[in-house]
Design an enzyme around this catalytic site. Structure first.
Site, PDB file in Angstrom:
ATOM      1  CB  SER A 161      -0.851  -0.025   1.267  1.00 40.19           C
ATOM      2  OG  SER A 161      -1.447   1.212   1.492  1.00 40.19           O
ATOM      3  CE1 TYR A 166      -3.962  -2.140   5.313  1.00 43.80           C
ATOM      4  CE2 TYR A 166      -3.368   0.063   4.554  1.00 43.80           C
ATOM      5  CZ  TYR A 166      -3.721  -1.248   4.283  1.00 43.80           C
ATOM      6  OH  TYR A 166      -3.812  -1.663   2.983  1.00 43.80           O
ATOM      7  CE  LYS A 191      -1.794  -4.567   3.546  1.00 50.96           C
ATOM      8  NZ  LYS A 191      -2.077  -5.788   2.792  1.00 50.96           N
TER       9      LYS A 191
END
Ligand code: UDP
Length: 330
Positions: free
Chosen positions: A124, A148, A152
């Site tokens: 991402s 988050y 990743k």
């Protein structure tokens, strides 16, 4: 060079029942790959596609995943299985580190221990945090600003270390804002709760929400609202297939940004949604949402030159039209 085009390669798609996963599965089937989907259905919806084998299971189940990789004679893995709400990752980080990192490690262990050793990973632009330079190239420093993004980045780091130690070959695809739906209207974006701007706008036009809130009008942009780079899910699906083919041909690890290179503001999105749906939105201008950078736009030149990829479905009109078709059922 391997003759992957002649032989039907077998791909395990973890998280293949989710939004981007299901579009990629559809594209893989179209191009004659043999596909097994592994999904725990926490967020996914099994749309059964002919010729695809569906297994209800979790990437954290090392023995289960290894069993599938061996019994199905899998050639490569695509991993979409992850939790992906930035806000929830802030309030409940343990769930994110558990799902995306701890269980992700079990998947990677199974991939190297079974000898498959090839994986394409959904990363991402959240791994870049607040970028120093826009458009963002792959060389930008990766400094996430929420759990988050950290999960990743940690998965990317694990793959890098597994490459060094065990010869894992990986491609990290760093998506910008995934949006839109399949042109035939059979699959689309369905999150619960919905936090993404285009589905929320469309739910407003359908009367499912009373008011659309613009989060911030004092950003350093052309109209004060945030700029994002929206990329159509069908273009993302195509990039995954190119990444898999690249792994079969070159057997080298790499990472690519996937975006259009063009940004659009939230206020411009509102205009486009009103124009395309012919419906008026009830808009309220609100304060900033914590953690939102002003501008996130991809430099996609590496994916263009190395993978031969280019976005062809990602005009903002096509994104909204296909999403509208899916949401409205028209
Ligand atoms: N946004 C907004 N109202 C909403 C949801 C999102 O103004 O109800 C804005 C948000 O601040 C961001 C952009 O829309 O600038 C895209 O947000 P989204 O959550 O879709 O994706 P993100 O960029 O956070 O991954």
């Amino acid at each position: 060079m391997n003759n992957y085009r002649e032989s039907k390669k077998k791909i395990l798609v973890a998280g293949g029942a989710g939004y981007i996963g299901s579009h990629t599965v559809k594209e893989l089937v179209k191009r004659d790959y043999k596909v097994t989907v592994l999904d725990n259905l926490s967020n996914g919806h099994m749309t059964s596609l002919e010729g695809v084998k569906y297994v209800n299971g979790d990437i954290g189940d090392y023995a289960g995943v290894k069993g599938i990789l061996e019994s199905e004679e899998i050639d490569a893995v695509i991993n979409f299985a992850a939790l992906a709400y930035v806000g929830e990752s802030v309030s409940n980080p343990r769930r994110y580190y558990d799902n995306n990192v701890v269980r992700g490690k079990a998947l990677l262990d199974a991939v190297v221990d079974s000898g498959v050793k090839k994986i394409v990973f959904s990363s991402s632009c959240a791994t870049y945090g607040i970028p120093e330079k826009v458009p963002i190239s792959e060389g930008e420093k990766q400094r996430p600003v929420n759990p988050y993004g950290w999960t990743k980045l940690m998965f990317e780091q694990m793959m890098k270390d597994y490459d060094q130690a065990y010869g894992l070959k990986y491609i990290s695809l760093r998506y910008f804002n995934a949006a839109g739906a399949d042109a035939d209207g059979t699959i689309g974006e369905e999150h619960d709760p919905e936090t993404h701007v285009i589905p929320i706008l469309l739910q407003n036009t359908l009367g499912l929400r009373k008011q659309f809130s613009v989060f911030g009008t004092d950003y350093d942009t052309r109209d004060g609202s945030c700029i994002r780079d929206y990329i159509h899910v069908t273009d993302l699906a195509d990039a995954h297939i190119r990444a898999i083919e690249y792994l079969f041909e070159r057997e080298t690890s790499d990472c690519f940004n996937l975006g259009t290179g063009d940004g659009i503001t939230v206020l411009e999105l509102i205009d486009a949604v009103q124009r395309i749906t012919g419906r008026k939105l009830n808009v309220s201008l609100e304060g900033r949402r914590p953690g939102d950078p002003d501008v996130l736009v991809a430099d996609n030149s590496k994916a263009r030159s190395v993978l031969g990829w280019s976005p062809v479905h990602s005009s903002i009109d096509n994104i909204i039209e296909t999403a509208w078709k899916w949401h409205s059922g028209e």
